[in-house]
Write a protein that holds these residues in place. Structure first.
Motif, mmCIF file in Angstrom:
data_model
loop_
_atom_site.group_PDB
_atom_site.id
_atom_site.type_symbol
_atom_site.label_atom_id
_atom_site.label_comp_id
_atom_site.label_asym_id
_atom_site.label_seq_id
_atom_site.Cartn_x
_atom_site.Cartn_y
_atom_site.Cartn_z
ATOM 1 N N UNK A 36 5.524 -17.828 34.706
ATOM 2 C CA UNK A 36 5.698 -19.129 35.446
ATOM 3 C C UNK A 36 6.755 -19.887 35.500
ATOM 4 N N UNK A 37 7.039 -20.755 36.431
ATOM 5 C CA UNK A 37 8.182 -21.870 36.361
ATOM 6 C C UNK A 37 7.548 -22.813 35.710
ATOM 7 N N UNK A 38 8.601 -23.934 35.565
ATOM 8 C CA UNK A 38 7.973 -25.079 34.897
ATOM 9 C C UNK A 38 7.476 -25.778 36.068
ATOM 10 N N UNK A 39 7.752 -25.525 37.261
ATOM 11 C CA UNK A 39 7.244 -26.210 38.414
ATOM 12 C C UNK A 39 5.710 -25.854 38.626
ATOM 13 N N UNK A 40 5.495 -24.716 38.413
ATOM 14 C CA UNK A 40 4.128 -24.119 38.415
ATOM 15 C C UNK A 40 3.292 -24.756 37.300
ATOM 16 N N UNK A 41 3.589 -24.643 36.240
ATOM 17 C CA UNK A 41 2.807 -25.210 35.078
ATOM 18 C C UNK A 41 2.711 -26.616 35.353
ATOM 19 N N UNK A 42 3.413 -27.393 35.773
ATOM 20 C CA UNK A 42 3.487 -28.719 36.095
ATOM 21 C C UNK A 42 2.405 -29.148 37.076
ATOM 22 N N UNK A 43 2.487 -28.355 38.094
ATOM 23 C CA UNK A 43 1.422 -28.246 39.236
ATOM 24 C C UNK A 43 0.010 -28.116 38.546
ATOM 25 N N UNK A 44 0.111 -27.180 37.806
ATOM 26 C CA UNK A 44 -1.347 -26.798 37.405
ATOM 27 C C UNK A 44 -2.121 -27.693 36.450
ATOM 28 N N UNK A 45 -1.121 -28.302 35.533
ATOM 29 C CA UNK A 45 -1.409 -29.270 34.558
ATOM 30 C C UNK A 45 -1.652 -30.875 35.121
ATOM 31 N N UNK A 46 -0.838 -30.920 36.217
ATOM 32 C CA UNK A 46 -0.724 -32.195 36.673
ATOM 33 C C UNK A 46 0.074 -33.337 35.837
ATOM 34 N N UNK A 47 1.185 -32.539 35.462
ATOM 35 C CA UNK A 47 1.931 -33.388 34.254
ATOM 36 C C UNK A 47 3.591 -33.130 35.072
ATOM 37 N N UNK A 48 4.478 -34.102 34.594
ATOM 38 C CA UNK A 48 5.577 -34.027 34.802
ATOM 39 C C UNK A 48 6.400 -32.943 34.234
ATOM 40 N N UNK A 49 7.745 -32.520 34.921
ATOM 41 C CA UNK A 49 8.346 -31.560 34.478
ATOM 42 C C UNK A 49 8.969 -31.851 33.055
ATOM 43 N N UNK A 50 9.197 -32.797 32.686
ATOM 44 C CA UNK A 50 9.876 -33.329 31.630
ATOM 45 C C UNK A 50 8.846 -33.228 30.419
ATOM 46 N N UNK A 51 7.507 -33.578 30.782
ATOM 47 C CA UNK A 51 6.403 -33.525 29.827
ATOM 48 C C UNK A 51 6.155 -32.006 29.577
ATOM 49 N N UNK A 52 6.012 -31.165 30.647
ATOM 50 C CA UNK A 52 5.893 -29.580 30.568
ATOM 51 C C UNK A 52 6.838 -29.141 29.465
ATOM 52 N N UNK A 53 8.338 -29.432 29.724
ATOM 53 C CA UNK A 53 9.245 -28.892 28.832
ATOM 54 C C UNK A 53 8.991 -29.294 27.264
ATOM 55 N N UNK A 54 8.740 -30.517 27.024
ATOM 56 C CA UNK A 54 8.512 -30.796 25.856
ATOM 57 C C UNK A 54 7.260 -30.196 25.044
ATOM 58 N N UNK A 55 6.240 -29.821 25.679
ATOM 59 C CA UNK A 55 5.152 -29.416 25.438
ATOM 60 C C UNK A 55 5.239 -27.980 25.041
ATOM 61 N N UNK A 56 5.912 -27.167 26.068
ATOM 62 C CA UNK A 56 6.373 -25.830 25.717
ATOM 63 C C UNK A 56 6.972 -25.730 24.857
ATOM 64 N N UNK A 57 8.145 -26.594 24.351
ATOM 65 C CA UNK A 57 8.968 -26.557 23.011
ATOM 66 C C UNK A 57 8.219 -26.807 21.938
ATOM 67 N N UNK A 58 7.289 -27.731 21.839
ATOM 68 C CA UNK A 58 6.225 -28.203 21.048
ATOM 69 C C UNK A 58 5.386 -27.029 20.489
ATOM 70 N N UNK A 59 5.048 -26.192 21.387
ATOM 71 C CA UNK A 59 3.822 -25.063 21.128
ATOM 72 C C UNK A 59 4.820 -23.821 20.630
#
Length: 90
Positions: A36-59
């Motif tokens: 998936x792209x960051x945009x797709x994950x962002x869409x499904x989680x209803x979170x900003x791209x920057x938040x998704x990037x941070x949380x993927x890095x955390x995981x």
């Protein structure tokens, strides 16, 4: 409910938003992998791209997932394949 989704909801991730992202990856995964792209994950989680990037890095840093980038012919990152570490469910 899928057993892996149930187990992911029971995990102690240490970050509620990261847990949401992990659960979404588990929900959309096939054989514990999701592309998936960051945009797709962002869409499904209803979170900003920057938040998704941070949380993927955390995981990734905590060992919940690993990531492999998939590139376009000109070398840009198109999307990534995320592999969920199955040992987190044991």
């Amino acid at each position: 409910m899928n057993d892996m989704i149930r187990k992911s909801l029971e995990l102690d991730v240490g970050d509620a938003i990261a847990k949401l992202v992990l659960c979404m990856l588990v929900l959309r995964s096939k054989d514990m992998r999701v592309t998936a792209s960051i945009t797709t994950i962002s869409y499904f989680c209803e979170l900003s791209r920057s938040t998704i990037i941070k949380k993927l890095k955390y995981l990734e840093d905590k060992g919940f997932i690993s990531k492999k980038h998939n590139h376009t012919p000109n070398g840009n990152i198109k999307e990534s394949t995320y592999t969920i570490n199955e040992s987190i469910f044991n």
